[in-house]
Each structure stands twice: as C-alpha cells, then as structure tokens.
Design a protein around this motif. Structure first.
Motif, PDB file in Angstrom:
ATOM      1  N   SER A   1     -17.570 -32.006 -18.179  1.00 19.82           N
ATOM      2  CA  SER A   1     -17.507 -31.714 -16.872  1.00 19.82           C
ATOM      3  C   SER A   1     -16.839 -32.399 -15.924  1.00 19.82           C
ATOM      4  N   GLY A   2     -16.622 -33.614 -16.314  1.00 15.89           N
ATOM      5  CA  GLY A   2     -16.007 -34.433 -15.424  1.00 15.89           C
ATOM      6  C   GLY A   2     -14.753 -34.032 -15.090  1.00 15.89           C
ATOM      7  N   PRO A   3     -13.748 -34.244 -16.102  1.00 17.10           N
ATOM      8  CA  PRO A   3     -12.515 -33.944 -15.735  1.00 17.10           C
ATOM      9  C   PRO A   3     -12.192 -32.435 -15.965  1.00 17.10           C
ATOM     10  N   LEU A   4     -12.928 -31.542 -16.061  1.00 13.41           N
ATOM     11  CA  LEU A   4     -12.962 -30.164 -15.543  1.00 13.41           C
ATOM     12  C   LEU A   4     -12.971 -29.904 -13.941  1.00 13.41           C
ATOM     13  N   ALA A   5     -14.116 -30.490 -13.574  1.00  8.95           N
ATOM     14  CA  ALA A   5     -14.398 -30.633 -12.170  1.00  8.95           C
ATOM     15  C   ALA A   5     -13.303 -31.202 -11.366  1.00  8.95           C
ATOM     16  N   ARG A   6     -12.679 -32.424 -11.837  1.00  8.04           N
ATOM     17  CA  ARG A   6     -11.543 -33.127 -10.998  1.00  8.04           C
ATOM     18  C   ARG A   6     -10.557 -32.102 -10.993  1.00  8.04           C
ATOM     19  N   ASP A   7      -9.948 -31.641 -12.145  1.00 11.57           N
ATOM     20  CA  ASP A   7      -8.738 -31.103 -12.252  1.00 11.57           C
ATOM     21  C   ASP A   7      -8.848 -29.562 -11.705  1.00 11.57           C
ATOM     22  N   PHE A   8      -9.864 -29.064 -11.744  1.00  9.17           N
ATOM     23  CA  PHE A   8     -10.072 -27.637 -11.124  1.00  9.17           C
ATOM     24  C   PHE A   8     -11.265 -27.597 -10.006  1.00  9.17           C
ATOM     25  N   PRO A   9     -10.876 -27.910  -8.691  1.00  5.43           N
ATOM     26  CA  PRO A   9     -12.011 -28.043  -7.729  1.00  5.43           C
ATOM     27  C   PRO A   9     -12.287 -26.671  -7.179  1.00  5.43           C
ATOM     28  N   ASP A  10     -11.338 -25.633  -7.558  1.00  3.33           N
ATOM     29  CA  ASP A  10     -11.450 -24.390  -6.727  1.00  3.33           C
ATOM     30  C   ASP A  10     -12.443 -23.777  -7.988  1.00  3.33           C
ATOM     31  N   PRO A  11     -13.702 -23.020  -7.613  1.00  2.00           N
ATOM     32  CA  PRO A  11     -14.498 -22.463  -8.513  1.00  2.00           C
ATOM     33  C   PRO A  11     -13.931 -21.197  -9.456  1.00  2.00           C
ATOM     34  N   ASP A  12     -13.048 -20.652  -9.127  1.00  2.00           N
ATOM     35  CA  ASP A  12     -12.431 -19.728  -9.614  1.00  2.00           C
ATOM     36  C   ASP A  12     -11.625 -20.114 -10.986  1.00  2.00           C
TER      37      ASP A  12
END
Length: 122
Positions: free
Chosen positions: A81-92
C-alpha cells in the motif's frame, strides 16, 4: 486509500475476472502490507533505493505443480500500500494500478513470466 480499502478494491478486481480464471484460482491469499522492506527487496534482487514493488506473488505457479507435491501453504499475493499510495495519489489512478498489479501477480500464479506479462500490457 487505507489498507482495508485497497484489499476491498483487490477483491472487486477478483470478482470481475472472467470465470475461466476465477474458477482456477485455488488456495490463494490476497494480503496488503505497507512496505516490502529493504531486505525483502534485496532478496528479490531489487535495489531498495531505486526499485519500487507494488505487488508480489509467492507460491508455486500452476504449470510447475505436481500431484505428488501438493502445496501445503496457500499461495500469496501481496499488495504494498505504501508505494501504491505514494505513486498514485489520485483514487482513480490508484484503482487502475491495483487492478494492473493484481492481474500481473495472478499471471505469475498461472505461470506467465515477466517478459510475457509485459507483452500482454501488464
């Protein structure tokens, strides 16, 4: 997105898989962890300072299994979740990447290697 929301999104992706694939996914656990950790990245041959890992399949791919050596533990797909959230801040965009990452890791479960997965666009 929280870890719980990422897991829920992953389960939605699984529900939308074509039945021919869903029906063949047996004994696979989907988990969400914050980070892969430096040691794990190094163990995978990745550079913790340069490489990013969104997901990881751990298990024995279907084509390599034998009825003489059935797996004891479930196969595991981990989403980080960390790398995913950092690299893709837009929910879509995050939802799209969760889908791509999960499908990528499921492809490994079915025995498809990195090169073939990239050719397929995942």
């Amino acid at each position: 997105m929280t870890d719980k929301e990422i897991r829920a999104e992953a389960l939605r992706v699984l529900e939308r898989l074509p039945q021919e694939f869903r029906s063949r996914l047996h004994n696979v656990e989907i988990v969400v962890e914050k980070e892969a950790g430096k040691k794990r990245l190094r163990d995978l041959g990745l550079d913790p300072k340069r490489d990013v890992l969104y997901g990881l399949y751990e298990g024995i791919p279907l084509p390599e299994r034998s009825v003489f050596n059935p797996p004891i533990l479930p196969d595991k797909i981990t989403l980080f979740s960390g790398p995913l959230a950092r690299d893709f801040p837009d929910p879509d965009e995050l939802r799209k990447e969760i889908r791509l990452t999960l499908i990528h890791e499921i492809a490994h479960y079915f025995g498809i290697d990195e090169e073939e997965i990239e050719k397929l666009g995942y």
